[in-house]
Design a protein around this motif. Structure first.
Motif, mmCIF file in Angstrom:
data_model
loop_
_atom_site.group_PDB
_atom_site.id
_atom_site.type_symbol
_atom_site.label_atom_id
_atom_site.label_comp_id
_atom_site.label_asym_id
_atom_site.label_seq_id
_atom_site.Cartn_x
_atom_site.Cartn_y
_atom_site.Cartn_z
ATOM 1 N N SER A 27 0.822 -1.203 0.000
ATOM 2 C CA SER A 27 0.000 0.000 0.000
ATOM 3 C C SER A 27 0.861 1.259 0.000
ATOM 4 N N MET A 28 1.911 1.265 0.805
ATOM 5 C CA MET A 28 2.791 2.425 0.842
ATOM 6 C C MET A 28 3.549 2.605 -0.464
ATOM 7 N N LEU A 29 3.948 1.505 -1.091
ATOM 8 C CA LEU A 29 4.642 1.614 -2.374
ATOM 9 C C LEU A 29 3.724 2.182 -3.454
ATOM 10 N N PHE A 30 2.468 1.754 -3.448
ATOM 11 C CA PHE A 30 1.521 2.301 -4.417
ATOM 12 C C PHE A 30 1.272 3.790 -4.159
ATOM 13 N N LYS A 31 1.215 4.178 -2.883
ATOM 14 C CA LYS A 31 1.023 5.597 -2.577
ATOM 15 C C LYS A 31 2.224 6.425 -3.032
ATOM 16 N N ILE A 32 3.425 5.898 -2.828
ATOM 17 C CA ILE A 32 4.618 6.619 -3.274
ATOM 18 C C ILE A 32 4.655 6.691 -4.792
ATOM 19 N N LEU A 33 4.163 5.651 -5.457
ATOM 20 C CA LEU A 33 4.100 5.680 -6.917
ATOM 21 C C LEU A 33 3.169 6.787 -7.404
ATOM 22 N N GLY A 34 1.979 6.869 -6.832
ATOM 23 C CA GLY A 34 1.062 7.931 -7.225
ATOM 24 C C GLY A 34 1.600 9.305 -6.907
ATOM 25 N N LEU A 35 2.233 9.433 -5.752
ATOM 26 C CA LEU A 35 2.827 10.717 -5.379
ATOM 27 C C LEU A 35 3.951 11.099 -6.338
ATOM 28 N N SER A 36 4.743 10.118 -6.748
ATOM 29 C CA SER A 36 5.863 10.405 -7.654
ATOM 30 C C SER A 36 5.368 10.876 -9.010
ATOM 31 N N ILE A 37 4.306 10.266 -9.500
ATOM 32 C CA ILE A 37 3.749 10.698 -10.780
ATOM 33 C C ILE A 37 3.242 12.129 -10.683
ATOM 34 N N ASN A 38 2.622 12.461 -9.549
ATOM 35 C CA ASN A 38 2.133 13.829 -9.344
ATOM 36 C C ASN A 38 3.294 14.826 -9.267
ATOM 37 N N VAL A 39 4.317 14.487 -8.505
ATOM 38 C CA VAL A 39 5.459 15.384 -8.356
ATOM 39 C C VAL A 39 6.197 15.557 -9.681
ATOM 40 N N ALA A 40 6.273 14.488 -10.471
ATOM 41 C CA ALA A 40 6.972 14.593 -11.753
ATOM 42 C C ALA A 40 6.328 15.651 -12.644
ATOM 43 N N GLY A 41 5.004 15.671 -12.681
ATOM 44 C CA GLY A 41 4.325 16.702 -13.463
ATOM 45 C C GLY A 41 4.581 18.100 -12.933
ATOM 46 N N GLN A 42 4.597 18.249 -11.605
ATOM 47 C CA GLN A 42 4.879 19.551 -11.009
ATOM 48 C C GLN A 42 6.311 20.004 -11.297
ATOM 49 N N LEU A 43 7.257 19.060 -11.303
ATOM 50 C CA LEU A 43 8.649 19.411 -11.570
ATOM 51 C C LEU A 43 8.837 19.874 -13.011
#
Length: 330
Positions: A27-43
């Motif tokens: 569950s935590m890995l999936f949350k970090i995956l979703g967060l990373s995709i979001n941050v990548a767009g912001q970056l």
């Protein structure tokens, strides 16, 4: 964060693999995956805005606050729920250490004291002065930017008519408190404004140490052509160039990593082979990064242009473009 497509692919695959035995970790890995995709767009958005004009702020500090906040939350999840549970894994352990270094990489880029990259919130006095200008109160029709409003003469007050003391502004302080009332609060810089999200300190030594640990772990657990190992080395080379400003060390790391790939004899599937080829392409361009600024030190390739009869090359150097999916937002 999972800064590349390779990291995101491994993160999703490993989260799915550990789900039957450790639902919390998955569950935590999936949350970090979703967060990373979001941050990548912001970056990517922040980098594009900064390229337009490096001397001024972007449209809003909310973009930087969002990047810092998401990175902080991702780091908390990683350190509290992922790193303590990856001791029995190989690829997941390397990925977790790499993710920790990536989060600190973002802190160095956007929230380091002293700033080491033009990606920070305010890198010039002009940008800091622009960021500290207070906005007017919202009156319901948008934010008042301080435009002067035209008042007809018949509605304006005559200079002969006296005004009430209350209409002249704020009341005067009582006797004996004049000096205290004249003290102005200190200007809040953008970095200090973001300190409520993350302490405004020097993250460069910590990030550098975490990248070293991730590289050492990848070298000891993964073979030379493993795509996850190449991803660790690729971001570390970018970190050395952009943050540490060790350009020669960055190029040497990219060159040595490519040599280790060609020396590796382990087999791999088609998917990992394609990822490895694309990362080697990126490393090859990072190996030559910054060399074009030296006048006359690089010879343009014959395929990049035409050659005149006198032997003088008229080739034009085309800036390298990373393969699709391999663009590192950081």
């Amino acid at each position: 964060m999972a800064s590349s497509e390779v990291d995101q692919k491994f993160l999703g695959r490993l989260a799915k693999a550990v789900e039957p035995n450790n639902a919390l970790l998955a569950s935590m890995l999936f949350k970090i995956l979703g967060l990373s995709i979001n941050v990548a767009g912001q970056l990517v958005k922040a980098k594009k805005q900064r390229r337009l004009d490096t001397t001024r702020m972007t449209q809003s500090l909310e973009l930087y606050f969002h990047i810092i906040w998401l990175s902080r939350e991702g780091l908390v999840m990683l350190e509290q729920y992922v790193l303590p549970m990856v001791g029995d894994y190989v690829e997941l352990k390397v990925l977790a250490y790499k993710l920790r270094a990536s989060f600190y990489h973002i802190f160095v880029l956007f929230h380091n004291n002293p700033p080491v990259s033009p990606m920070g919130i305010a890198t010039t006095p002009e940008a800091a002065a622009t960021a500290t200008m207070p906005l007017r109160v919202d009156k319901g029709k948008g934010v008042d930017r301080g435009e002067t409003t035209f008042i007809p003469h018949e509605f304006s007050r005559s200079s002969v008519q006296p005004t009430h003391p209350v209409e002249q502004g704020a009341p005067m302080p009582p006797p004996g408190f004049e000096a205290h009332a004249q003290v102005q609060p200190p200007a809040v810089t953008p970095e200090a404004a973001a300190a409520f999200l993350l302490p405004y300190v020097d993250y460069l030594p910590t990030a550098h140490q975490y990248f070293r640990e991730a590289c050492q772990l990848a070298d000891s657990l993964l073979w030379g052509s493993h795509s996850l190992r190449l991803s660790v080395k690729t971001e570390y080379a970018a970190f050395l160039y952009d943050c540490v400003h060790d350009r020669e060390g960055s190029r040497k790391l990219a060159k040595d990593t490519i040599a280790e790939v060609y020396e590796a004899s382990e087999g791999m599937d088609d998917d990992m082979f394609n990822d490895a080829c694309e990362l080697v392409t990126v490393l090859g361009k990072m190996m030559k990064r910054g060399l074009g600024s030296r006048g006359g030190s690089r010879r343009p390739s014959p395929s990049a242009g035409t050659v005149s009869q006198g032997g003088e090359s008229t080739a034009t150097v085309v800036p390298p473009v990373p393969p699709v999916g391999m663009e590192n937002p950081i």
